[in-house]
Design a protein around this motif. Structure first.
Motif, PDB file in Angstrom:
ATOM      1  N   MET A  18      25.597 -17.973  -4.085  1.00 49.56           N
ATOM      2  CA  MET A  18      24.314 -17.783  -4.718  1.00 49.56           C
ATOM      3  C   MET A  18      23.625 -16.569  -4.104  1.00 49.56           C
ATOM      4  N   THR A  19      22.962 -15.790  -4.945  1.00 52.74           N
ATOM      5  CA  THR A  19      22.092 -14.715  -4.487  1.00 52.74           C
ATOM      6  C   THR A  19      20.808 -14.767  -5.305  1.00 52.74           C
ATOM      7  N   LEU A  20      19.814 -14.068  -4.823  1.00 54.05           N
ATOM      8  CA  LEU A  20      18.578 -13.898  -5.585  1.00 54.05           C
ATOM      9  C   LEU A  20      18.707 -12.586  -6.334  1.00 54.05           C
ATOM     10  N   THR A  21      18.330 -12.585  -7.605  1.00 55.33           N
ATOM     11  CA  THR A  21      18.497 -11.385  -8.417  1.00 55.33           C
ATOM     12  C   THR A  21      17.216 -11.042  -9.168  1.00 55.33           C
ATOM     13  N   SER A  22      17.121  -9.761  -9.499  1.00 54.05           N
ATOM     14  CA  SER A  22      16.045  -9.258 -10.365  1.00 54.05           C
ATOM     15  C   SER A  22      16.540  -7.952 -10.960  1.00 54.05           C
ATOM     16  N   GLU A  23      15.953  -7.551 -12.051  1.00 55.20           N
ATOM     17  CA  GLU A  23      16.320  -6.314 -12.729  1.00 55.20           C
ATOM     18  C   GLU A  23      15.362  -5.213 -12.275  1.00 55.20           C
ATOM     19  N   PRO A  24      15.858  -4.207 -11.513  1.00 56.32           N
ATOM     20  CA  PRO A  24      14.970  -3.190 -10.939  1.00 56.32           C
ATOM     21  C   PRO A  24      14.058  -2.470 -11.938  1.00 56.32           C
ATOM     22  N   LYS A  25      14.595  -2.035 -13.062  1.00 58.50           N
ATOM     23  CA  LYS A  25      13.758  -1.312 -14.029  1.00 58.50           C
ATOM     24  C   LYS A  25      12.698  -2.226 -14.632  1.00 58.50           C
ATOM     25  N   ALA A  26      13.072  -3.449 -14.927  1.00 60.29           N
ATOM     26  CA  ALA A  26      12.112  -4.404 -15.495  1.00 60.29           C
ATOM     27  C   ALA A  26      11.018  -4.729 -14.483  1.00 60.29           C
ATOM     28  N   VAL A  27      11.398  -4.867 -13.216  1.00 60.46           N
ATOM     29  CA  VAL A  27      10.410  -5.158 -12.171  1.00 60.46           C
ATOM     30  C   VAL A  27       9.403  -4.026 -12.070  1.00 60.46           C
ATOM     31  N   ARG A  28       9.878  -2.798 -11.984  1.00 58.46           N
ATOM     32  CA  ARG A  28       8.954  -1.666 -11.837  1.00 58.46           C
ATOM     33  C   ARG A  28       8.051  -1.544 -13.060  1.00 58.46           C
ATOM     34  N   ALA A  29       8.608  -1.682 -14.252  1.00 61.45           N
ATOM     35  CA  ALA A  29       7.787  -1.576 -15.466  1.00 61.45           C
ATOM     36  C   ALA A  29       6.751  -2.695 -15.523  1.00 61.45           C
ATOM     37  N   ALA A  30       7.161  -3.897 -15.182  1.00 59.32           N
ATOM     38  CA  ALA A  30       6.229  -5.028 -15.222  1.00 59.32           C
ATOM     39  C   ALA A  30       5.123  -4.865 -14.181  1.00 59.32           C
ATOM     40  N   ILE A  31       5.491  -4.412 -13.001  1.00 62.51           N
ATOM     41  CA  ILE A  31       4.482  -4.202 -11.953  1.00 62.51           C
ATOM     42  C   ILE A  31       3.511  -3.105 -12.360  1.00 62.51           C
ATOM     43  N   HIS A  32       4.020  -2.021 -12.926  1.00 64.73           N
ATOM     44  CA  HIS A  32       3.144  -0.919 -13.355  1.00 64.73           C
ATOM     45  C   HIS A  32       2.148  -1.420 -14.394  1.00 64.73           C
ATOM     46  N   GLN A  33       2.619  -2.205 -15.357  1.00 65.04           N
ATOM     47  CA  GLN A  33       1.734  -2.750 -16.380  1.00 65.04           C
ATOM     48  C   GLN A  33       0.693  -3.668 -15.751  1.00 65.04           C
ATOM     49  N   PHE A  34       1.117  -4.497 -14.811  1.00 61.33           N
ATOM     50  CA  PHE A  34       0.223  -5.424 -14.126  1.00 61.33           C
ATOM     51  C   PHE A  34      -0.864  -4.681 -13.358  1.00 61.33           C
ATOM     52  N   LEU A  35      -0.507  -3.572 -12.736  1.00 57.32           N
ATOM     53  CA  LEU A  35      -1.469  -2.832 -11.919  1.00 57.32           C
ATOM     54  C   LEU A  35      -2.635  -2.288 -12.737  1.00 57.32           C
ATOM     55  N   TRP A  36      -2.379  -1.948 -13.993  1.00 60.95           N
ATOM     56  CA  TRP A  36      -3.468  -1.444 -14.836  1.00 60.95           C
ATOM     57  C   TRP A  36      -4.557  -2.493 -15.027  1.00 60.95           C
ATOM     58  N   ALA A  37      -4.151  -3.760 -14.987  1.00 63.62           N
ATOM     59  CA  ALA A  37      -5.116  -4.837 -15.190  1.00 63.62           C
ATOM     60  C   ALA A  37      -5.671  -5.385 -13.875  1.00 63.62           C
ATOM     61  N   ASP A  38      -5.110  -4.949 -12.769  1.00 62.56           N
ATOM     62  CA  ASP A  38      -5.515  -5.465 -11.458  1.00 62.56           C
ATOM     63  C   ASP A  38      -6.563  -4.533 -10.855  1.00 62.56           C
ATOM     64  N   LEU A  39      -7.802  -4.970 -10.843  1.00 58.25           N
ATOM     65  CA  LEU A  39      -8.898  -4.105 -10.393  1.00 58.25           C
ATOM     66  C   LEU A  39      -8.794  -3.712  -8.925  1.00 58.25           C
ATOM     67  N   ARG A  40      -8.006  -4.462  -8.140  1.00 54.50           N
ATOM     68  CA  ARG A  40      -7.828  -4.057  -6.739  1.00 54.50           C
ATOM     69  C   ARG A  40      -7.207  -2.674  -6.651  1.00 54.50           C
ATOM     70  N   PHE A  41      -6.363  -2.342  -7.625  1.00 53.97           N
ATOM     71  CA  PHE A  41      -5.660  -1.075  -7.571  1.00 53.97           C
ATOM     72  C   PHE A  41      -6.216  -0.035  -8.526  1.00 53.97           C
ATOM     73  N   LEU A  42      -7.000  -0.453  -9.498  1.00 51.46           N
ATOM     74  CA  LEU A  42      -7.533   0.499 -10.462  1.00 51.46           C
ATOM     75  C   LEU A  42      -8.444   1.516  -9.778  1.00 51.46           C
ATOM     76  N   TYR A  43      -9.160   1.076  -8.772  1.00 47.14           N
ATOM     77  CA  TYR A  43     -10.050   1.974  -8.036  1.00 47.14           C
ATOM     78  C   TYR A  43      -9.612   2.046  -6.569  1.00 47.14           C
ATOM     79  N   PHE A  44      -8.318   2.201  -6.354  1.00 48.08           N
ATOM     80  CA  PHE A  44      -7.784   2.180  -5.007  1.00 48.08           C
ATOM     81  C   PHE A  44      -8.188   3.421  -4.216  1.00 48.08           C
TER      82      PHE A  44
END
Length: 142
Positions: free
Chosen positions: A1-27
């Motif tokens: 068993m290993t832990l897996t994730s898709e690198p491109k999907a992770v980066r795209a999802a995080i980037h989208q999330f950051l636009w809505a996260d006010l902690r980072f919008l005015y970083f």
């Protein structure tokens, strides 16, 4: 068993999330430039988003894995506990006694949400790799 994730999907999802996260919008770029101080911030953000979008799974069952951070320790900077989301059982544990290295090619200053997304994705993938290393060390991988 290993832990897996898709690198491109992770980066795209995080980037989208950051636009809505006010902690980072005015970083403050100065606060996020010093990797030694900011790596845990990037990792916390990435883990929060990974849990929301089910970005980490077990390779053997396809079950979602939730990462839980403990940064209130006297013996280490940070402990990460990987939990099976269905059973709550611990899958792997990794302890950081020092920050892991920044991503290759990281610019000297953090200027955009793209830079933050890249740092957060790097932090998450490093944590997954370290947790997989812990699985290997304990003989729990397949």
């Amino acid at each position: 068993m290993t832990l897996t994730s898709e690198p491109k999907a992770v980066r795209a999802a995080i980037h989208q999330f950051l636009w809505a996260d006010l902690r980072f919008l005015y970083f403050d770029p100065v606060e996020l430039t010093d990797w030694e101080q900011s790596w845990i911030v990037f990792l916390k953000s990435a883990i929060e988003h990974a849990a929301t979008d089910h970005l980490i799974v077990r390779s053997d069952t396809g079950t979602e894995v939730t990462l839980v951070l403990d940064d209130d320790r006297e013996d280490a900077l940070l402990l990460i506990d990987a939990l099976d989301a269905e059973t709550g059982a611990t899958v792997a544990v990794f302890v950081y006694t020092e920050p892991f290295p920044p991503r290759a090619g990281r610019p000297p200053t953090v200027r955009t949400l793209g830079h933050i997304a890249a740092d957060a994705a790097h932090a998450l993938h490093t944590a997954i790799a370290d947790l997989n290393g812990a699985l290997t060390a304990t003989g729990r991988e397949t």
